[in-house]
Every structure is written in C-alpha cells, then in structure tokens.
Design a protein around this motif. Structure first.
Motif, PDB file in Angstrom:
ATOM      1  N   UNK A  39       0.659  -1.310   0.102  1.00 36.51           N
ATOM      2  CA  UNK A  39      -0.083   0.003  -0.107  1.00 36.51           C
ATOM      3  C   UNK A  39       0.720   1.148   0.071  1.00 36.51           C
ATOM      4  N   UNK A  40       1.957   0.995   0.290  1.00 32.75           N
ATOM      5  CA  UNK A  40       3.105   2.408   0.363  1.00 32.75           C
ATOM      6  C   UNK A  40       3.219   2.451  -1.293  1.00 32.75           C
ATOM      7  N   UNK A  41       3.611   1.414  -1.749  1.00 32.53           N
ATOM      8  CA  UNK A  41       3.787   1.576  -3.322  1.00 32.53           C
ATOM      9  C   UNK A  41       2.474   2.304  -4.029  1.00 32.53           C
ATOM     10  N   UNK A  42       1.253   1.833  -3.570  1.00 33.76           N
ATOM     11  CA  UNK A  42       0.195   2.334  -4.147  1.00 33.76           C
ATOM     12  C   UNK A  42      -0.047   3.806  -3.879  1.00 33.76           C
ATOM     13  N   UNK A  43       0.417   4.139  -2.556  1.00 32.34           N
ATOM     14  CA  UNK A  43       0.132   5.394  -2.320  1.00 32.34           C
ATOM     15  C   UNK A  43       1.084   6.365  -3.134  1.00 32.34           C
ATOM     16  N   UNK A  44       2.423   5.938  -3.202  1.00 32.30           N
ATOM     17  CA  UNK A  44       3.304   6.753  -4.058  1.00 32.30           C
ATOM     18  C   UNK A  44       2.845   6.728  -5.651  1.00 32.30           C
ATOM     19  N   UNK A  45       2.231   5.703  -5.945  1.00 32.13           N
ATOM     20  CA  UNK A  45       1.619   5.662  -7.478  1.00 32.13           C
ATOM     21  C   UNK A  45       0.536   6.632  -7.398  1.00 32.13           C
ATOM     22  N   UNK A  87       0.655   9.973  -9.901  1.00 30.27           N
ATOM     23  CA  UNK A  87      -0.383  10.033 -10.719  1.00 30.27           C
ATOM     24  C   UNK A  87      -1.189  11.448 -10.361  1.00 30.27           C
ATOM     25  N   UNK A  88      -1.033  12.070  -9.267  1.00 32.68           N
ATOM     26  CA  UNK A  88      -1.609  13.357  -8.978  1.00 32.68           C
ATOM     27  C   UNK A  88      -0.783  14.431  -9.731  1.00 32.68           C
ATOM     28  N   UNK A  89       0.551  14.296  -9.508  1.00 30.87           N
ATOM     29  CA  UNK A  89       1.570  15.123 -10.210  1.00 30.87           C
ATOM     30  C   UNK A  89       1.464  15.238 -11.575  1.00 30.87           C
ATOM     31  N   UNK A 144      -6.794  16.112  -5.997  1.00 35.11           N
ATOM     32  CA  UNK A 144      -7.995  15.171  -5.406  1.00 35.11           C
ATOM     33  C   UNK A 144      -7.300  13.670  -5.411  1.00 35.11           C
ATOM     34  N   UNK A 145      -6.385  13.550  -6.476  1.00 33.87           N
ATOM     35  CA  UNK A 145      -5.777  12.127  -6.256  1.00 33.87           C
ATOM     36  C   UNK A 145      -4.827  12.304  -5.112  1.00 33.87           C
ATOM     37  N   UNK A 146      -4.043  13.464  -4.910  1.00 33.97           N
ATOM     38  CA  UNK A 146      -3.112  13.559  -3.671  1.00 33.97           C
ATOM     39  C   UNK A 146      -3.654  13.394  -2.508  1.00 33.97           C
ATOM     40  N   UNK A 147      -5.035  13.732  -2.178  1.00 29.16           N
ATOM     41  CA  UNK A 147      -5.765  13.409  -1.167  1.00 29.16           C
ATOM     42  C   UNK A 147      -5.985  11.986  -0.940  1.00 29.16           C
ATOM     43  N   UNK A 148      -6.250  11.344  -1.889  1.00 25.20           N
ATOM     44  CA  UNK A 148      -6.654   9.813  -2.156  1.00 25.20           C
ATOM     45  C   UNK A 148      -5.259   9.154  -1.726  1.00 25.20           C
ATOM     46  N   UNK A 149      -3.965   9.827  -2.025  1.00 27.79           N
ATOM     47  CA  UNK A 149      -2.732   9.104  -1.734  1.00 27.79           C
ATOM     48  C   UNK A 149      -2.509   9.187  -0.062  1.00 27.79           C
ATOM     49  N   UNK A 150      -2.926  10.370   0.500  1.00 26.74           N
ATOM     50  CA  UNK A 150      -2.623  10.783   1.769  1.00 26.74           C
ATOM     51  C   UNK A 150      -3.592   9.652   2.611  1.00 26.74           C
ATOM     52  N   UNK A 151      -4.681   9.412   1.970  1.00 24.39           N
ATOM     53  CA  UNK A 151      -5.815   8.662   2.753  1.00 24.39           C
ATOM     54  C   UNK A 151      -5.201   7.263   2.696  1.00 24.39           C
ATOM     55  N   UNK A 152      -4.951   6.649   1.667  1.00 27.69           N
ATOM     56  CA  UNK A 152      -4.127   5.101   1.629  1.00 27.69           C
ATOM     57  C   UNK A 152      -3.279   5.424   2.581  1.00 27.69           C
ATOM     58  N   UNK A 153      -2.137   6.161   2.567  1.00 27.32           N
ATOM     59  CA  UNK A 153      -0.991   6.419   3.499  1.00 27.32           C
ATOM     60  C   UNK A 153      -1.378   6.223   4.869  1.00 27.32           C
TER      61      UNK A 153
END
Length: 150
Positions: A13-19, A23-25, A69-78
């Motif tokens: 899930x760390x790899x998923x969050x980095x992904x 994607x957000x960037x 929006x994608x970066x917030x999703x990454x933060x939530x996953x992390x």
C-alpha cells in the motif's frame, strides 16, 4: 510469519500511495500542457486574448483540482495503511485539510459557486474534458468547409 504478512501489506500500500502521488503530479503537469494548448488554439482561432486567458485559467485550475483530489486519495491510503503516531496523524490530517481547502477554493474560483451549492458535483477531470470538447467543437466549426453557392 504474521509480521512478514503485515509488512508486505504495508509495503504494497505504500507503493500504491506513491503511485497515486505520481498520478496526482502527472495530472497537474498534463493538465498544464492541455491548458496551454487549448489557450493557444483559442487565441489563434478567435484572436480574443481575454477568452484564451479565461480558458487557460479554468483548464489549469481544473488540472490542479484533479491533481489535488488524487493527492488526497494518496494521503488517505497512506494514513489507513500505516501505524502513525499522533504527531504523524496530525501532520497528515493538516496536509489533507490544506489540500481540501485548496480544492474547494479552486472549484469556487472556476465555477463561481461554492461546491455545496451546486446541484451536481463536477470533478477536475470533468472540467478538463468539457474544455477539450468545446475546443474540438470550435475547431470543427472553424475548419468546416463552406457550402457551395450556386
């Protein structure tokens, strides 16, 4: 053995969050390119610099909104998959809060209305797609051959 499974899941899930962060960037960078191309094409077609500026501003805002929006999703996953301390949780919470406030501010700036006052929610991706659709329609109108006059 149970510890290895948990570590494996956390690593996954760390790899998923980095992904998601990548994607957000990318959404912001690609959106910037799309915004510039659409604005240049609009300026060439109509000669109206103000309309081109507004198109650039709205499309770029939509790209930033989508990226946030994608970066917030990454933060939530992390946050969900890690074992943060109280300090880590507070820092991540503040990051999500700041990104959410930025997203709402950009939506208000683009649409001229607060998100909770709209009947339908519009994402950054939908706004970019709408601007691309409008550009294609304008290009088709500008290039359409005239009917013969006989």
């Amino acid at each position: 053995m149970g510890g290895h499974v948990v570590e494996g899941i956390e690593s996954f899930f760390t790899v998923i969050a980095v992904g998601f962060e990548v994607l957000g960037a990318l959404a912001m960078v690609v959106g910037f390119i799309i915004a510039v191309v659409l604005a240049v094409r609009s300026r060439r077609r109509s000669g109206d610099g103000h309309a081109a500026y507004l198109l650039l501003r709205n499309t770029l805002g939509a790209a930033i909104l989508l990226g946030l929006e994608v970066l917030v999703a990454a933060d939530l996953i992390r946050t969900i998959t890690s074992k943060p301390s109280i300090e880590d949780a507070v820092i991540l919470g503040l990051i999500v809060l700041i990104r959410t406030v930025l997203s709402m501010s950009i939506q208000i700036e683009i649409e001229g209305v607060a998100p909770w006052r709209r009947a339908l929610l519009t994402s950054g991706g939908q706004l970019i797609a709408e601007n691309v659709r409008r550009d294609r329609a304008a290009e088709a109108t500008a290039v359409a051959p005239e009917a013969p006059t006989s």
